[in-house]
Design a protein around this motif. Structure first.
Motif, PDB file in Angstrom:
ATOM      1  N   VAL A 149       2.631   0.186   4.573  1.00 33.98           N
ATOM      2  CA  VAL A 149       2.639   1.642   4.515  1.00 33.98           C
ATOM      3  C   VAL A 149       4.059   2.114   4.209  1.00 33.98           C
ATOM      4  CG1 VAL A 149       0.686   1.926   6.081  1.00 33.98           C
ATOM      5  CG2 VAL A 149       2.986   1.811   7.020  1.00 33.98           C
ATOM      6  N   ARG A 150       4.178   3.255   3.552  1.00 35.93           N
ATOM      7  CA  ARG A 150       5.467   3.848   3.266  1.00 35.93           C
ATOM      8  C   ARG A 150       6.074   4.378   4.555  1.00 35.93           C
ATOM      9  NH1 ARG A 150       6.156   5.662  -2.053  1.00 35.93           N
ATOM     10  NH2 ARG A 150       8.136   6.513  -1.300  1.00 35.93           N
ATOM     11  N   ALA A 151       7.356   4.071   4.752  1.00 34.87           N
ATOM     12  CA  ALA A 151       8.037   4.500   5.969  1.00 34.87           C
ATOM     13  C   ALA A 151       9.346   5.209   5.648  1.00 34.87           C
ATOM     14  CB  ALA A 151       8.288   3.304   6.896  1.00 34.87           C
ATOM     15  N   THR A 238       6.823  -0.852   5.632  1.00 35.54           N
ATOM     16  CA  THR A 238       6.631  -1.549   6.899  1.00 35.54           C
ATOM     17  C   THR A 238       5.181  -2.012   7.011  1.00 35.54           C
ATOM     18  OG1 THR A 238       6.109   0.491   8.094  1.00 35.54           O
ATOM     19  CG2 THR A 238       8.430  -0.192   8.023  1.00 35.54           C
ATOM     20  N   LYS A 239       4.952  -3.026   7.805  1.00 37.59           N
ATOM     21  CA  LYS A 239       3.612  -3.545   8.059  1.00 37.59           C
ATOM     22  C   LYS A 239       3.039  -2.856   9.292  1.00 37.59           C
ATOM     23  CE  LYS A 239       4.170  -8.132   6.002  1.00 37.59           C
ATOM     24  NZ  LYS A 239       4.091  -9.584   6.260  1.00 37.59           N
ATOM     25  N   GLN A 240       1.978  -2.163   9.081  1.00 40.95           N
ATOM     26  CA  GLN A 240       1.329  -1.454  10.186  1.00 40.95           C
ATOM     27  C   GLN A 240       0.090  -2.234  10.621  1.00 40.95           C
ATOM     28  OE1 GLN A 240      -1.047   2.294   9.582  1.00 40.95           O
ATOM     29  NE2 GLN A 240       0.659   3.169  10.708  1.00 40.95           N
ATOM     30  N   PRO A 241      -0.044  -2.517  11.923  1.00 45.13           N
ATOM     31  CA  PRO A 241      -1.253  -3.217  12.379  1.00 45.13           C
ATOM     32  C   PRO A 241      -2.496  -2.426  12.015  1.00 45.13           C
ATOM     33  CG  PRO A 241       0.409  -3.145  14.113  1.00 45.13           C
ATOM     34  CD  PRO A 241       0.897  -2.236  13.025  1.00 45.13           C
TER      35      PRO A 241
END
Length: 423
Positions: A149-151, A238-241
């Motif tokens: 996701v874009r952070a 970032t990797k979002q669960p």
């Protein structure tokens, strides 16, 4: 006659695009053929491809042609049999387009169009519009899936993720901040020089001083780099669960002595269909296999489908074992719990009311969905009528159906797991 030719480019997989378009067009014929194939196949080849036949009259392509119109003149030959106003008699031997029993030397027809669908296409049509009901509980514990996701924006990152617009904006802002005063003085000095040249053309000393100042200011501005590493901006990923719905399906099969081999085969066919559906459509789902006669036992897939153990009938033993496994391994607050039970309906007389009470008081409050399939050509047994009381109390999460022969398995399966409209 005019023909319309589609010359649009479809890329490399043109045949794949055309095939998918063809499958969508003849979806009704294919689904009917899939339903018939599931009913007649054996357990071992239930998931294979299928040969589909489409009547020739259904594959005609629409075409553009010139319609009748305008004024035409022509000469037609006469005949020796009829005059104007005569009535034409009906042909002998069932004419008028009807085919006879004898072979003919004229006429033409069109054979059926036959094509083969692959195993994946067969399963897609088989499980279309099916889903586990009430799949709502989500939990993050033990999740192994993430989605990028874009952070926002970062000053450090991978060159492949550089944000050109934001980098140029930062570069422009830095150059304005570092050269703002110099540019302002440069504009003032340029105006002073022009004014001095107009008013005092002979004052070469002051003109030279202003020109030297302008050159110095211009060099100072030019020394500021157009783009600096400080200006670079990167898209931060970032990797979002990804919260995944955890579900467990309990498969309860009656293997008592009252279940004939034919009845057991029907039950196995139903469970194989259910097992393929779960494995194909859901990644995070556990399947618990329970066989029971007078006692119940949790088994693996191999033993569930191929063991020949038999005995008396006490259905409540399977329900108690399922409840015990739920208490030990599957917290109802975190798991979507499902159950599919298959039986011929025969049960020890005093045990059917016990099954009803277990379902009403202990099992159904924690269940997302429970389906009972009775496999028998006879009248319903006592267990069916006890389960009808459960259906009245839990009409949205409890369902029961009867299977008489192999042709009923697929229609019953679709009724039990038909995708429901969101309310």
């Amino acid at each position: 006659m005019s023909y319309v030719i589609d010359r649009r480019l479809n890329g490399k997989n043109k045949s794949t695009v055309n095939r998918q378009r063809f499958l969508r067009r003849y979806k009704t014929h294919i689904k009917k053929a899939v339903e018939e194939a599931v009913g007649r196949r054996s357990i071992t080849d239930i998931a294979g491809g299928e040969q589909i036949s489409i009547p020739g009259r259904d594959i005609d392509e629409p075409i553009f042609h010139h319609g009748q119109g305008g004024r035409k003149t022509g000469v037609h030959p006469g005949n020796r049999d009829f005059s104007t106003g005569d009535r034409i008699p009906r042909p002998d031997g069932g004419g008028g387009g009807q085919g006879g029993s004898q072979a003919g030397d004229s006429g033409e027809g069109m054979d059926e169009f036959v094509f083969q669908i692959t195993q994946d296409e067969f399963l897609d049509f088989m499980f279309e519009d099916l889903a586990l009901p009430n799949l709502v509980k989500r939990h993050l514990t033990g999740t192994d899936t993430f989605k990028p996701v874009r952070a926002g924006i970062s000053q450090q990152g991978n060159p492949s993720r550089i944000n050109i617009v934001r980098s140029m904006r930062a570069s422009h802002a830095r150059r304005i901040a570092l050269s703002g005063s110099s540019r302002r003085r440069l504009r003032e000095a340029t105006k002073e020089l022009e004014l001095l040249r107009q008013q005092q053309p002979d004052n070469l000393i002051d003109q030279k001083a202003l020109q030297d100042e302008i050159d110095a200011l211009q060099k100072r501005i030019d020394r500021i780099p157009f783009l600096d590493t400080f200006d670079l901006r990167y898209n931060l990923i970032t990797k979002q669960p990804n919260p995944s719905s955890k579900a467990v399906m309990f498969c309860l099969m009656d293997v008592s002595g009252s279940m004939t081999q034919a009845t057991k085969d029907l039950a196995k066919r139903f469970y194989i269909l259910l097992y393929m559906f779960l494995r194909r459509n859901y990644e995070r789902i556990e399947v618990v296999f329970i066989r029971h006669h007078t006692s119940a036992k949790e088994v693996d897939e191999e033993e569930f489908f191929y063991s020949r153990e038999t005995g008396g009938t006490i259905v409540s033993s399977a329900l108690r074992l399922m409840q015990q496994i739920v208490d030990e391994r599957y917290a109802p607050g975190e798991w979507n719990i499902y159950c599919a039970q298959a039986s011929d309906g025969d049960n020890w007389n005093d045990d059917s009311p016990i099954c009803r009470e277990l379902l009403l008081k202990q099992i159904m409050p924690a269940m997302q969905y429970y389906c009972y399939v009775e496999i028998t050509p006879r009248e319903h047994q006592a267990l069916w009528y006890e389960y009808e009381q459960v259906t009245e109390m839990f009409s949205d999460s409890f369902a029961q159906q009867q299977i008489v022969d192999a042709g009923d398995i697929y229609p019953v399966f679709r009724k039990l797991f038909q995708k429901r409209m969101a309310t």
